[in-house]
Every structure is written in C-alpha cells, then in structure tokens.
Design a protein around this motif. Structure first.
Motif, PDB file in Angstrom:
ATOM      1  N   LYS A   1       0.800  -1.225   0.000  1.00  0.00           N
ATOM      2  CA  LYS A   1       0.000   0.000   0.000  1.00  0.00           C
ATOM      3  C   LYS A   1       0.835   1.279   0.000  1.00  0.00           C
ATOM      4  CE  LYS A   1      -0.777   0.397   4.941  1.00  0.00           C
ATOM      5  NZ  LYS A   1      -1.761   0.393   6.001  1.00  0.00           N
ATOM      6  N   LYS A   2       2.071   1.243   0.426  1.00  0.00           N
ATOM      7  CA  LYS A   2       2.895   2.461   0.475  1.00  0.00           C
ATOM      8  C   LYS A   2       3.711   2.681  -0.796  1.00  0.00           C
ATOM      9  CE  LYS A   2       3.127   2.789   5.418  1.00  0.00           C
ATOM     10  NZ  LYS A   2       3.924   3.161   6.569  1.00  0.00           N
ATOM     11  N   ILE A   3       3.596   1.780  -1.763  1.00  0.00           N
ATOM     12  CA  ILE A   3       4.305   1.947  -3.032  1.00  0.00           C
ATOM     13  C   ILE A   3       3.525   2.954  -3.882  1.00  0.00           C
ATOM     14  CG2 ILE A   3       5.160   0.772  -5.100  1.00  0.00           C
ATOM     15  CD1 ILE A   3       6.544  -0.154  -2.545  1.00  0.00           C
ATOM     16  N   ALA A   4       4.209   3.977  -4.401  1.00  0.00           N
ATOM     17  CA  ALA A   4       3.524   5.052  -5.124  1.00  0.00           C
ATOM     18  C   ALA A   4       3.246   4.692  -6.587  1.00  0.00           C
ATOM     19  CB  ALA A   4       4.357   6.325  -5.058  1.00  0.00           C
TER      20      ALA A   4
ATOM     21  N   LYS B   1       3.340  -1.275  -8.010  1.00  0.00           N
ATOM     22  CA  LYS B   1       2.394  -1.745  -7.003  1.00  0.00           C
ATOM     23  C   LYS B   1       1.620  -2.961  -7.516  1.00  0.00           C
ATOM     24  CE  LYS B   1      -0.665   0.475  -3.878  1.00  0.00           C
ATOM     25  NZ  LYS B   1      -1.472   1.645  -3.587  1.00  0.00           N
TER      26      LYS B   1
END
Length: 69
Positions: free
Chosen positions: A26-29, A34
C-alpha cells in the motif's frame, strides 16, 4: 460436499493472500510497481502451503534413488 468445502477453503485462502499482498504494497507510489508487487506476492503467498510438499517430494525421490543398490 467435501468438494464444496475445499473450494470454499481455497477461495478464502486466495482472498486472505490478496488482502495481505495489498496491505504490504500500500505504500508503493508507482501503480505499475504496485500491481506487479501485488501479483508477485499473491503468487508467493498462495503457493506457500504447497511449496514444501513439492520441494520435499523432489528431495525424497532423490534420496530414494541414492539408497537403491
């Protein structure tokens, strides 16, 4: 009836693996990274319970070949 229970168990396991993969990524932009990461983790988590049996089968077969005279 056992077949339906197995199908339900596999579906539940797939859902848990998907949610865990989504949570970990979830924190991958970047959306491409992702989505690739979710797919890769989903594959790894989904086969994890069976991988030990597969690898153990190869090792056991190799051990049996060595023991034959």
């Amino acid at each position: 009836m056992a077949g339906l229970a197995l199908l339900a168990l596999i579906t539940l396991w797939g859902f848990i693996c998907y949610q865990l993969s989504k949570f970990l990524m979830k924190k991958i932009a970047s959306p491409i990274t992702k989505n690739f990461g979710i797919g890769f983790l989903l594959f790894l988590f989904f086969i994890a319970p069976f991988a030990d049996d597969i690898i153990g089968g190869f090792q056991f077969r190799s051990l049996c070949k060595k023991m034959q005279y």
